[in-house]
Design a protein around this motif. Structure first.
Motif, PDB file in Angstrom:
ATOM      1  N   ARG A   1      38.286 106.110 -10.446  1.00  0.00           N
ATOM      2  CA  ARG A   1      39.007 106.016 -11.713  1.00  0.00           C
ATOM      3  C   ARG A   1      40.319 106.802 -11.639  1.00  0.00           C
ATOM      4  O   ARG A   1      40.410 107.810 -10.947  1.00  0.00           O
ATOM      5  CB  ARG A   1      38.148 106.563 -12.850  1.00  0.00           C
ATOM      6  N   LYS A   2      41.302 106.305 -12.368  1.00  0.00           N
ATOM      7  CA  LYS A   2      42.580 107.020 -12.505  1.00  0.00           C
ATOM      8  C   LYS A   2      42.868 107.110 -13.991  1.00  0.00           C
ATOM      9  O   LYS A   2      43.482 106.213 -14.569  1.00  0.00           O
ATOM     10  CB  LYS A   2      43.713 106.296 -11.783  1.00  0.00           C
ATOM     11  N   ILE A   3      42.437 108.193 -14.589  1.00  0.00           N
ATOM     12  CA  ILE A   3      42.532 108.371 -16.046  1.00  0.00           C
ATOM     13  C   ILE A   3      43.370 109.610 -16.345  1.00  0.00           C
ATOM     14  O   ILE A   3      43.143 110.678 -15.765  1.00  0.00           O
ATOM     15  CB  ILE A   3      41.142 108.545 -16.672  1.00  0.00           C
ATOM     16  N   THR A   4      44.314 109.475 -17.252  1.00  0.00           N
ATOM     17  CA  THR A   4      45.042 110.636 -17.769  1.00  0.00           C
ATOM     18  C   THR A   4      45.040 110.567 -19.291  1.00  0.00           C
ATOM     19  O   THR A   4      45.274 109.499 -19.862  1.00  0.00           O
ATOM     20  CB  THR A   4      46.494 110.673 -17.262  1.00  0.00           C
ATOM     21  N   VAL A   5      44.743 111.682 -19.927  1.00  0.00           N
ATOM     22  CA  VAL A   5      44.797 111.775 -21.386  1.00  0.00           C
ATOM     23  C   VAL A   5      45.623 113.008 -21.746  1.00  0.00           C
ATOM     24  O   VAL A   5      45.308 114.119 -21.299  1.00  0.00           O
ATOM     25  CB  VAL A   5      43.398 111.865 -22.017  1.00  0.00           C
ATOM     26  N   ILE A   6      46.664 112.826 -22.551  1.00  0.00           N
ATOM     27  CA  ILE A   6      47.567 113.906 -22.933  1.00  0.00           C
ATOM     28  C   ILE A   6      47.452 114.138 -24.438  1.00  0.00           C
ATOM     29  O   ILE A   6      47.697 113.230 -25.245  1.00  0.00           O
ATOM     30  CB  ILE A   6      49.021 113.549 -22.552  1.00  0.00           C
ATOM     31  N   ASP A   7      47.040 115.347 -24.797  1.00  0.00           N
ATOM     32  CA  ASP A   7      46.898 115.749 -26.207  1.00  0.00           C
ATOM     33  C   ASP A   7      45.954 114.831 -26.992  1.00  0.00           C
ATOM     34  O   ASP A   7      46.007 114.801 -28.228  1.00  0.00           O
ATOM     35  CB  ASP A   7      48.261 115.790 -26.906  1.00  0.00           C
TER      36      ASP A   7
END
Length: 409
Positions: free
Chosen positions: A156-162
């Motif tokens: 998986r390539k997941i990014t979550v910002i704020d």
């Protein structure tokens, strides 16, 4: 004396053969039982349909310019999961950015697959942690099924910002992804940026994987799940973990009425998925498959040829992408639903990897994707059946090796 020497050599050969057989038997038992334990009692899971605003990137340079900008503007927490983080200059810039945000007081978590992150020096990991970055490896090998666990990947390539901005797709962290590899450039891929109610599902999956990797449970912390706007694009996230993906793709293909387009760097379907595609062709559904002309791993092209030989003969079109390396993970059905995410159309993604895909239903978004797929086809040449008909001895050997290793390619 010579007879004694010959007998000793013979005993050595027999012992060596027995050891090899025992080793192969251990690998087989380890993998078989490890697989059984892994899937025992597991059930398929999917998040509900959501509405988010979706932006599609096909260039790594464009993606990471936006990605870095959003990280720089982050105010509270940054959660990043990649399959691969290398240690070239681009990767160092990425790590430095996360470190600087952590030093400024933000919560920064970086999770990397154990195999995909082996290039990061331990000294650098210690420095990240010292400066406030929470670092973890995902999918570390473990007993008792050491060989099976070595094959599992968090792809998986997941990014979550704020808790408000999310990214998902096929790009990783390394110079080739921003077109700086002399052989595999330009790099063609699909990556999503989302803003809206779907972010809660990306956050859930990241924190769920963080729990598995660190034993730290943050899933009930509401600070990571702020209220978000409702976007215009209807979509649904489908997480898989070595099971469930085959059923998802089979269901999509069975619902096709007119056309199926598959974009993938590796085409190694399961028997069930392969037969589903053949059935679609027999039902007069147009099946098109886009794969790279160049290969980035040994035997992956040869592993696909036996399938292409049959599919082309039965009416499918196979296109080989000529303009750089093709790393897309995309399935478009009838211009009504599109699957974009991290999963390849191969057995490793089907039965080993942790993957995350997004089903998109919004017509305007799908038309944009269709236009990009047409660009892929425009930069491709059709693979003729004649080129696969006559197999040279070396190619035949490669195909047999590829078939044997197909579960692990």
């Amino acid at each position: 004396m010579n007879e004694l020497k010959e007998l000793a050599v013979l005993k050595g050969i027999i012992l060596g053969v027995l050891l090899v057989i025992l080793f192969l038997l251990w690998l087989l038992l380890d993998f078989t039982w490890g697989r059984r334990v892994h899937v025992k009692g597991k059930q398929n899971f999917s998040h509900p349909q959501r509405h988010s605003n979706i932006h599609i990137f096909t260039s790594g340079k464009d993606l990471f310019e936006d990605f870095f900008k959003e990280i720089k503007q982050a105010k509270r927490h940054i959660h990043v999961l990649f399959y691969i983080v290398k240690y070239d200059q681009f990767s160092k810039d990425f790590l430095n950015l996360l470190q600087s945000k952590a030093k400024n007081g933000l919560e920064v978590r970086l999770m990397v697959d154990w195999m995909g992150g082996f290039r990061i020096p331990y000294k650098r990991i210690k420095e990240l942690r010292k400066n406030g970055v929470y670092f973890a490896y995902s999918c570390k090998p473990k007993l008792p099924f050491i060989f099976y666990s070595l094959q599992k990947r968090n792809h998986r390539k997941i990014t979550v910002i704020d808790g408000r901005i999310g990214y998902l797709g096929g790009f990783n962290i390394g110079k080739e992804y921003i077109d700086m590899d002399p052989i595999l450039h330009p790099w063609r891929d699909y990556h999503l940026k989302l803003q809206g109610e779907g972010i809660q599902d990306l956050q859930f999956e990241f924190l769920h994987d963080w729990l598995a990797a660190t034993k730290v449970n943050l899933l009930s912390n509401k600070v990571y799940f702020p209220l978000t706007c409702i976007g215009k694009s209807r979509h649904q996230f489908i997480p898989t973990a070595g099971f469930g993906l085959e059923e998802t793709l089979t269901t999509l293909i069975k619902h096709a009425k007119k056309s199926i387009i598959i974009g993938t760097p590796y085409f190694i379907p399961s028997p069930a998925l392969f037969e589903t595609l053949r059935s679609a062709i027999k039902s007069n559904i147009n099946v098109s498959i886009i794969v790279p002309k160049k290969a980035d791993h040994a035997f992956v092209k040869e592993a696909s040829f036996p399938y292409f030989r049959i599919l082309i003969k039965e009416g499918a079109k196979v296109f080989q992408f000529q303009r750089g390396f093709y790393h897309s993970k995309i399935v478009l059905i009838d211009d009504t639903v599109c699957d974009i995410g991290t999963a390849n159309f191969d057995r490793r993604s089907l039965f080993l990897n942790y993957e995350m895909n997004c089903l998109i239903y919004e017509p305007e978004c799908i038309q944009e994707i269709k236009a990009k797929i047409q660009e892929d086809i425009d930069y491709s040449t059709a693979l003729p059946a004649a080129s696969l008909a006559k197999i040279k001895v070396l190619e035949s050997i490669k195909e047999k090796i590829a078939y044997t290793l197909s579960a692990f390619l």
